[in-house]
Design a protein around this motif. Structure first.
Motif, PDB file in Angstrom:
ATOM      1  N   ALA A 123      -6.460   7.485  -2.961  1.00 44.89           N
ATOM      2  CA  ALA A 123      -5.628   7.294  -1.807  1.00 44.89           C
ATOM      3  C   ALA A 123      -6.687   6.624  -0.716  1.00 44.89           C
ATOM      4  O   ALA A 123      -6.125   5.552  -0.059  1.00 44.89           O
ATOM      5  CB  ALA A 123      -5.028   8.338  -1.289  1.00 44.89           C
ATOM      6  N   TYR A 124      -7.807   6.961  -0.482  1.00 46.46           N
ATOM      7  CA  TYR A 124      -8.715   6.575   0.572  1.00 46.46           C
ATOM      8  C   TYR A 124      -9.381   5.235  -0.099  1.00 46.46           C
ATOM      9  O   TYR A 124      -9.124   4.037   0.768  1.00 46.46           O
ATOM     10  CB  TYR A 124      -9.907   7.462   0.757  1.00 46.46           C
ATOM     11  N   ILE A 125      -9.646   5.049  -1.073  1.00 51.75           N
ATOM     12  CA  ILE A 125     -10.489   3.866  -1.456  1.00 51.75           C
ATOM     13  C   ILE A 125      -9.404   2.738  -1.735  1.00 51.75           C
ATOM     14  O   ILE A 125      -9.426   1.575  -1.090  1.00 51.75           O
ATOM     15  CB  ILE A 125     -11.075   3.852  -2.999  1.00 51.75           C
ATOM     16  N   SER A 165      -6.708   2.317   0.035  1.00 46.78           N
ATOM     17  CA  SER A 165      -6.254   1.770   1.162  1.00 46.78           C
ATOM     18  C   SER A 165      -7.034   0.594   1.497  1.00 46.78           C
ATOM     19  O   SER A 165      -6.655  -0.149   2.494  1.00 46.78           O
ATOM     20  CB  SER A 165      -6.306   2.765   2.425  1.00 46.78           C
ATOM     21  N   GLY A 199     -15.906   2.024  -4.701  1.00 45.48           N
ATOM     22  CA  GLY A 199     -15.461   3.575  -5.134  1.00 45.48           C
ATOM     23  C   GLY A 199     -15.903   3.722  -6.381  1.00 45.48           C
ATOM     24  O   GLY A 199     -16.347   5.149  -6.598  1.00 45.48           O
ATOM     25  N   TRP A 248       2.078   4.618  -3.596  1.00 46.53           N
ATOM     26  CA  TRP A 248       2.350   5.976  -3.772  1.00 46.53           C
ATOM     27  C   TRP A 248       3.338   6.260  -4.990  1.00 46.53           C
ATOM     28  O   TRP A 248       3.282   7.509  -5.398  1.00 46.53           O
ATOM     29  CB  TRP A 248       2.806   6.505  -2.523  1.00 46.53           C
ATOM     30  N   PRO A 278      -7.088  12.080  -3.213  1.00 45.39           N
ATOM     31  CA  PRO A 278      -7.579  11.637  -2.019  1.00 45.39           C
ATOM     32  C   PRO A 278      -8.457  10.725  -2.199  1.00 45.39           C
ATOM     33  O   PRO A 278      -8.702   9.641  -1.401  1.00 45.39           O
ATOM     34  CB  PRO A 278      -8.079  13.037  -1.465  1.00 45.39           C
ATOM     35  N   ILE A 279      -9.334  10.685  -3.414  1.00 48.53           N
ATOM     36  CA  ILE A 279     -10.138   9.697  -3.491  1.00 48.53           C
ATOM     37  C   ILE A 279      -9.540   8.195  -3.925  1.00 48.53           C
ATOM     38  O   ILE A 279      -9.759   7.339  -3.209  1.00 48.53           O
ATOM     39  CB  ILE A 279     -11.204  10.185  -4.798  1.00 48.53           C
ATOM     40  N   THR A 316       0.945  -1.198   0.048  1.00 42.81           N
ATOM     41  CA  THR A 316      -0.077  -0.162   0.027  1.00 42.81           C
ATOM     42  C   THR A 316       0.989   1.286   0.049  1.00 42.81           C
ATOM     43  O   THR A 316       0.510   2.320  -0.457  1.00 42.81           O
ATOM     44  CB  THR A 316      -1.084  -0.171   1.111  1.00 42.81           C
ATOM     45  N   THR A 347       0.617   7.110  -7.304  1.00 42.76           N
ATOM     46  CA  THR A 347      -0.213   8.091  -7.222  1.00 42.76           C
ATOM     47  C   THR A 347       0.406   9.609  -7.307  1.00 42.76           C
ATOM     48  O   THR A 347      -0.301  10.601  -7.373  1.00 42.76           O
ATOM     49  CB  THR A 347      -1.046   8.112  -5.713  1.00 42.76           C
TER      50      THR A 347
END
Length: 420
Positions: A377-379, A381, A393, A66, A374-375, A62, A69
Motif C-alpha cells: 500500500a505504501y510503495i 501510493s 521498493g 485496493w 502495508p508495504i 490508486t 490488495t
C-alpha cells in the motif's frame, strides 16, 4: 507442554511415511488447483479494475488498487481461523467451509453497490480462499518433508503459476462477452469443479492420533511453540518482504501498463509473459532443489533479485519511464528469481514445525501476508507517473531480506558450533 512429545512422535511418523510415499501427478495437480483458485480470483480481475471502478463510482486508480490488495488481507486473517481448526477437525472439512465462505463473498461482490461493499466482498473472498490455500500447504507438509517437500512445493507452484499466465486474458475475454460480473461467475464455476475433485479424490492426511483437541488456547499454545523456532520466524518475515514487493507490482500493473504505457489491449499478454518467467524458474527449482538445497538456491536468487532492482533504481533515478523493452528486460529476470524464492522460503519456514503444520501454516502465512499489505500500500501510493518507485521498493525489500538471511545464517553457524 503437549507439543513436546507430539513433536518427536510426529517427526518419526513423517520420516517413516515419507520413505513409502511417492508423489504422483494427480496429487500435485490437485494441490495446484486448490491454490490456483486464489490466483484466478486475483489475476482474472486485473483487466476489469477500471470497469469495476466505474460501476461502483470509484474513478481514482490508486483507490481501485485496493480491489487487489484487500483480498490479501482476507487471505492473511482467514488463516488464523482455518489453520487451527484443521489441526483439530481435519483438513478436508475446513476446505469445504472455506469454499462456502467464498461463494457467499462472490455473491456480495456481484451485487456490490459501492466500492466499500466491493472491498468487503473481496476481503471475505480472501478469508474463504485462505482455507484451501493454507490447508494445501498443511497437506503437503503432512505428506513430505525437507528438500523433498520443497520439490513438491515447487512443482505445485509451477502448475499454480499457469493460472496467472492465462487469467488476465481469460478475464478480458469473459468481460468483453459477459461484462465484469462474468469473471466472478467463472471463479465460482472453477471453485465448484475443484471442490468436487478434492472431495472425490483426496484422502484426509491428518491422522486421528495427531489431531489437537480444540480449545480457546490452541492458538496461543501454537504461537508459543512456533516462537521457539527462530528459523521459522526469520523466513516468515523474509517471505513477507518479498511478497510485499511483488504485491506492489500485482496491484499496480494494470495502471502501469494501461495508463502509463497506454497498452490496454496488450496488457494481458505482457502480464502472461512475465508470469511465465516466474513459472519456468519455479519448475526449474523443483529439479535443482534436491541437488543444491533450498537454502543455497533461495539465497543466490535473493542476491540477484536485489541487485537487479538496485541497478534499475540507479540507472533511472529521477527519469521518466524507459521504453517497454527495457522495462521488461529488468522485470523478467527479477521475476525469474522469485521462482527460486517463494516455495523455498515457505518450505524452510515450515520444515521445523511439521508437528503443528496447520496452526504453523496459519501463523506464518498470516504474518507474511499482513506484513506485505502495508508495504504494498505504501510503495504503491507512489507508483503514479513512473514505475521507478516499484523498483525502489523491490530493492529495499530485497536488501532487508538479505540482511535477515545473513544474520540468521551466522547465528545458525554459531549455534551449530556450540552444540558440538
Amino acid at each position: 507442554m503437549f507439543y513436546g512429545p507430539l513433536c518427536a512422535t510426529y517427526t518419526y511418523f513423517c520420516r517413516m511415511q515419507n520413505q513409502k510415499t511417492k508423489p504422483n501427478f494427480e496429487f500435485v495437480a490437485l494441490m495446484a488447483a486448490l491454490m490456483s483458485i486464489v490466483a484466478l480470483a486475483i489475476d482474472a480481475l486485473l483487466p476489469a479494475i477500471s470497469h469495476i471502478g466505474i460501476a461502483v463510482n470509484s474513478l481514482d486508480p490508486t483507490d481501485n488498487q485496493w480491489l487487489i490488495t484487500m483480498i490479501f488481507l482476507g487471505l492473511g486473517v482467514g488463516q488464523l481461523f482455518f489453520g487451527p481448526l484443521s489441526d483439530s477437525f481435519g483438513r478436508k472439512p475446513i476446505v469445504y467451509l472455506g469454499f462456502a465462505t467464498f461463494v457467499l463473498a462472490s455473491i456480495i461482490c456481484v451485487a456490490a453497490p459501492s466500492l466499500e461493499w466491493m472491498l468487503f466482498g473481496r476481503v471475505l473472498q480472501g478469508i474463504g480462499l485462505s482455507a484451501p490455500r493454507t490447508i494445501t500447504i498443511s497437506i503437503i507438509r503432512d505428506t513430505y518433508e525437507g528438500d523433498y517437500m520443497a520439490k513438491v512445493m515447487s512443482f505445485v507452484t509451477a502448475f499454480f503459476i499457469l493460472v496467472p499466465v492465462v487469467a488476465p486474458a481469460i478475464g478480458k475475454l469473459i468481460m468483453d462477452g459477459f461484462g465484469w460480473k462474468g469473471i466472478f461467475y467463472l471463479q465460482l464455476l472453477f471453485g465448484l469443479v475443484v471442490c468436487i475433485w478434492f472431495w472425490k479424490r483426496q484422502a484426509e492426511t491428518l491422522k486421528p492420533e495427531y489431531k489437537i483437541p480444540f480449545s480457546k488456547y490452541v492458538f496461543l499454545d501454537g504461537l508459543k511453540e512456533l516462537l521457539k523456532y527462530r528459523e521459522t520466524m526469520a523466513f516468515t518475515i523474509i517471505s513477507g518482504f518479498v511478497t510485499g514487493a511483488f504485491l506492489v507490482y500485482l496491484s499496480a500493473s494494470q495502471h502501469v501498463f494501461e495508463n502509463q504505457y497506454g497498452l490496454v489491449e496488450e496488457f494481458p499478454y505482457i502480464f502472461a509473459g512475465l508470469a511465465i518467467s516466474i513459472g519456468s524458474s519455479t519448475f526449474l527449482n523443483g529439479t535443482l532443489v534436491l541437488r543444491f538445497g533450498m537454502r543455497k538456491l533461495s539465497f543466490m536468487a535473493l542476491i540477484c533479485f536485489s541487485g537487479i532492482a538496485i541497478l534499475y533504481a540507479l540507472l533511472f533515478w529521477n527519469s521518466p519511464n524507459p521504453g517497454l523493452p527495457i522495462l521488461l528486460l529488468f522485470l523478467a529476470p527479477q521475476f525469474f528469481c522469485l521462482g527460486f524464492m517463494w516455495g523455498n522460503f515457505r518450505s524452510i519456514a515450515m520444515e521445523p514445525i511439521g508437528h503443528i503444520a496447520g496452526i504453523g501454516a496459519a501463523i506464518t502465512g498470516f504474518v507474511s501476508t499482513i506484513l506485505s499489505i502495508p508495504i504494498a500500500a505504501y510503495i504503491g501510493s507512489f507508483v503514479i507517473e513512473t514505475v521507478w518507485p516499484l523498483f525502489a521498493g523491490l530493492a529495499v525489500c530485497g536488501l532487508l531480506s538479505l540482511g535477515i538471511f545473513i544474520l540468521f545464517s551466522r547465528r545458525a553457524v554459531v549455534a551449530g558450533e556450540l552444540s558440538r
